[in-house]
Design an enzyme around this catalytic site. Structure first.
Site, PDB file in Angstrom:
ATOM      1  N   CYS A 140     -50.991  30.882  70.992  1.00  0.00           N
ATOM      2  CA  CYS A 140     -49.734  30.249  70.638  1.00  0.00           C
ATOM      3  C   CYS A 140     -49.112  30.653  69.220  1.00  0.00           C
ATOM      4  CB  CYS A 140     -50.064  28.664  70.686  1.00  0.00           C
ATOM      5  SG  CYS A 140     -50.397  28.186  72.394  1.00  0.00           S
ATOM      6  N   LYS A 149     -47.734  34.102  68.545  1.00  0.00           N
ATOM      7  CA  LYS A 149     -46.588  34.585  69.364  1.00  0.00           C
ATOM      8  C   LYS A 149     -45.253  33.582  69.093  1.00  0.00           C
ATOM      9  CE  LYS A 149     -47.260  32.891  73.634  1.00  0.00           C
ATOM     10  NZ  LYS A 149     -46.133  32.057  74.231  1.00  0.00           N
TER      11      LYS A 149
END
Ligand code: UDX
Length: 425
Positions: free
Chosen positions: A258, A261
């Protein structure tokens, strides 16, 4: 109680499905991978996630949780009034989120969703993507709602059952209320807002946490320069309620599926909308520098070069209590060491991934045999309780770089180790 289909059985989808079944709803989960669905039907959970196997088993035994291959089939079998989209949104080449999975899932279910049902997007998608889902669905009679997920890997079940908040983004108030009612048993503030704000909340939350980590990593680097101890600095900061203690643990940089990105995606979203998010660019830059700093520490402790030397690595996953190595800081550091000619032997209690150029060992001692430096890259608790006399006995040189400040420096120094932590003398 509602009939629900969940599309995608990754960390978010599988936990969401099992947890909705636990709340008493009737849930059918879909995936495209045939073997994975077959294993799930037998109650076999393919990921390391505390409490998830028990929840899946209870759902199956109670007849409230099933698994099928194919999105449309899940919607039909569930007779779904609610469809949760939990498919991946990987990073595209230009940093933006790749929406092809979510679009194809929406296209697949479009013809079979019942009138008046609600499609709920849990995948992290760029601001404005609710519209993308609406377009792919081609169903004017179906509401699309954004309901971002904030669970952490490793404590996904706990985070679902005890969320800090529930965020629902919708232009359709009635649909938002219907979605909120699915979680009526959960005690948490519910924030109902428009889709763009809900989507922004998810990115802003992840970016803020990533900022805290890069900030504390920068402070740790400063502590090394001025001779301060970052652990005491963080304690002193954390008692200020405006700051708090969370996400201020220095380490080898943030990783996982997470933060790296989503922070890049948010920079891109900002750029696409005419805003230069220089603060967040700095957060990403500090994180990249941190990987390099950790590799440099190892090289320094090895006497200036790792060429032809063995480096022992403890920990491959991006954090402890998960088996996930996606965007792991450990792999980033290993990559930098391999490029400088090191031979890497690694131990990790959970990671399955085969890493090119890395020899894996079944215990922490094996990794240390003949090693010039040991580097701790993931904060697995069991590594605190290793027999360091034995480690010293098998290493070529007793030297440790502890990028997680996991070990007790006094205890290992007493056993003859040259020890370097992070941001502490
Ligand atoms: C994160 C968010 O926490 C979650 O809310 C969101 O839904 C998904 O992304 P997760 O990726 O599971 O969850 O990992 P998290 O526990 O937040 O850690 C991310 C990275 O930051 C790890 O590499 C971890 O080691 C690092 N980290 C975390 C630190 O270096 N220091 C800290 O204090 C906290």
């Amino acid at each position: 109680m509602a009939n629900i289909a969940v599309i995608g059985t990754g960390y978010v989808g599988l936990t969401t499905g099992a947890y909705l079944a636990h709340l008493g709803h009737s849930v059918v989960c879909a995936d495209v991978v045939v073997d994975k669905v077959a294993a799930l039907q037998r109650g076999e959970v393919p990921i390391l996630e505390d409490g998830l196997a028990e929840l899946v088993r209870a759902g199956i035994d109670g007849g409230r949780l099933g698994f099928v291959v194919g999105e449309a089939r899940a919607v039909e079998e569930a007779e779904a009034e609610f469809i949760f989209l939990c498919v991946p949104t990987p990073q595209g080449d230009d940093g933006s989120a790749d929406l092809s999975y979510i679009e194809s899932a929406a296209r697949a279910i479009g013809p079979v969703v019942r009138p008046e049902s609600v499609v709920i997007n849990k995948s992290t998608v760029p601001v404005g993507s609710t519209l993308v889902v609406e377009r792919a669905l081609r169903r004017g009679d179906v509401a699309v709602v954004s309901n971002p997920e904030f669970l952490r890997e490793g404590s996904a079940v706990h985070d679902c059952l005890h969320p800090d908040r529930i965020v629902i983004g919708s232009e359709d108030q009635a649909a938002a209320i219907r979605v909120a009612s699915l979680f009526s048993e959960i005690k948490a503030p519910v924030i109902v807002t428009d889709p763009a704000s809900a989507e922004t909340i998810k990115y802003a939350s992840n970016a803020f946490l990533a900022t805290k980590i890069s900030f504390v990593n920068a402070i740790a680097n400063l502590c090394e320069a001025v001779g301060a101890d970052v652990r005491d600095v963080v304690v002193g900061m954390g008692y200020d309620h405006r700051i708090g203690f969370e996400y201020l643990k220095p380490g080898p940089g943030f990783g996982g599926s997470c933060f790296p990105k989503d922070s890049r995606a948010l920079v891109r979203i900002a750029e696409d909308n005419g805003y230069d998010f220089s603060l967040l660019k700095g957060v990403i830059e500090v994180n990249e520098e941190q990987f390099e700093r950790m590799a440099a520490k190892v090289i320094r402790l090895a006497g200036g070069s790792v060429e032809g030397k063995t480096v022992a690595v403890w920990g491959l996953t991006f954090k402890a209590r998960t088996d996930d190595t996606r965007r792991s800081p450990s792999l980033e550091v290993i990559d930098r060491l391999l490029r400088r000619g090191a031979k890497v032997k690694a131990y990790d209690p959970a990671a399955h991934e085969v890493i090119e150029g890395v020899e894996r060992t079944g215990d922490p001692y094996g990794a240390c045999e003949g090693a010039s430096v040991l580097v701790v890259l993931t904060e697995w608790d069991e590594l605190r309780w290793v027999d360091f006399e034995k480690v010293a006995g098998v290493m070529a040189e007793p030297r440790i770089v502890d990028t997680r400040n996991l070990l007790d420096p006094a205890a290992v120094r007493r056993r003859g180790f040259l020890y370097e932590g992070l941001g502490r003398p």
